[in-house]
Design an enzyme around this catalytic site. Sequence first.
Site: not given
Ligand code: CP3
Length: 359
Positions: A44, A40, A164, A89, A53
């Site tokens: 963020r 991640r 999910y 994602d 974004r």
């Molecule tokens: O690692 C990286 O930086 C690359 C991008 C990446 C994202 N999601 C971008 C993202 C990766 C590798 C993921 C994987 C992902 N997505 C996982 C497995 C990793 C882990 O943390 O265990 C999971 C469970 C998800 C599902 C998901 N997508 C969640 C739980 C969330 C967070 C929701 C929140 O806002 O708290 C997302 C959204 C997400 N995916 C964001 C990013 C940068 C945030 C969205 C935003 O910035 O608006």
Amino acid sequence: MPNPAGAARPPARRGAAHDSAFLRACRNEPVPHTPVWFMRQAGRSLPEYLKVREGIPMLDSCMRPELVKEITLQPVRRHKVDAAIFFSDIVVPLKAVGIDVDIKPGVGPVIADPIRTRADLQRLRPLEPSDVPYITEAVGLLVDELGSTPLIGFAGAPYTLASYLVEGGPSKNHERTKAMMYGEPELWAELVDRLAVITAGFLKVQIEAGVSAVQLFDSWVGSLAPDDYRRFVMPASTRVFDAVAEYGVPRIHFGVGTGELLSLMGQVGADVVGVDWRVPLHEAARRVGPGKALQGNLDPAVLFAPTKVVETRAREVLHSASALGTSGHVFNLGHGVLPSMDPDALSRLVAFVHEASAR
Ligand code: CP3
């Protein structure tokens, strides 16, 4: 594009990263310093991420190759990490096969019509490369730009995706998911099998386009007992790793709270096993068994402590890894970067790991 003969031939441009510290560590080869990247890392916590974004929904941003390229490069430029992780994602392939899924800010993925019956399974068809042309394009742009810095592709593992889809969104106890798994094992087996096909397809698209390694995120699988993992998850996860074995790119496997599952997770076909912060690396190595590199495992919350403490804790991770002998170590956090983390603390940590591990 099923092309098994050509598939084993890595794209020439992937070759530029072949001797990077990250890929050498994944292959258990000697390294000049311990490579480091952060799950991640893209997004963020970075102001430059929030800026690009602005006004663009998360899943829309994943479909814009130029934007994906910029966001993926941001942490590489800023922190000097040893690898980039592709900005996307785990739910992108689900959306690409037609599932109505959205990512709600601060919540996570939300599924409009959850998958709960045999009839629902029909909606989970295999993923074709033509479903995700924007992924192929973005990976291509990135590999050209990154040169000798490796790009990591990724996907969600069948269990985590199923959680999910069945719950309809994020869940603490995975009750509906487990109810299906325990109560309707045949339906469950078909569900995770279909997800294995979609996930394998998504990883293949990224590898064909030039990523140097792949990580399979089974983030929520730590909620299972080992016997249930063996019975209900291992076959599908093994299928994913087998499907991409022929490419010869390192395969990383990661989950949270998986201390009791590490030895089984080492058996599904990964070359590198990710470890969260609950098990020290020397103990994780014993559980995983010989021949696998390890990735991890600083508690992300340590980053909120003063720099001296971060450095002491990072040194302890490196010290624990020194017991791995000839097995490789990729430094990472035990889970993802938190949105409230100070980006400068991450940059300092990268520099510290490089310096403290130089050999
Ligand atoms: O690692 C990286 O930086 C690359 C991008 C990446 C994202 N999601 C971008 C993202 C990766 C590798 C993921 C994987 C992902 N997505 C996982 C497995 C990793 C882990 O943390 O265990 C999971 C469970 C998800 C599902 C998901 N997508 C969640 C739980 C969330 C967070 C929701 C929140 O806002 O708290 C997302 C959204 C997400 N995916 C964001 C990013 C940068 C945030 C969205 C935003 O910035 O608006």
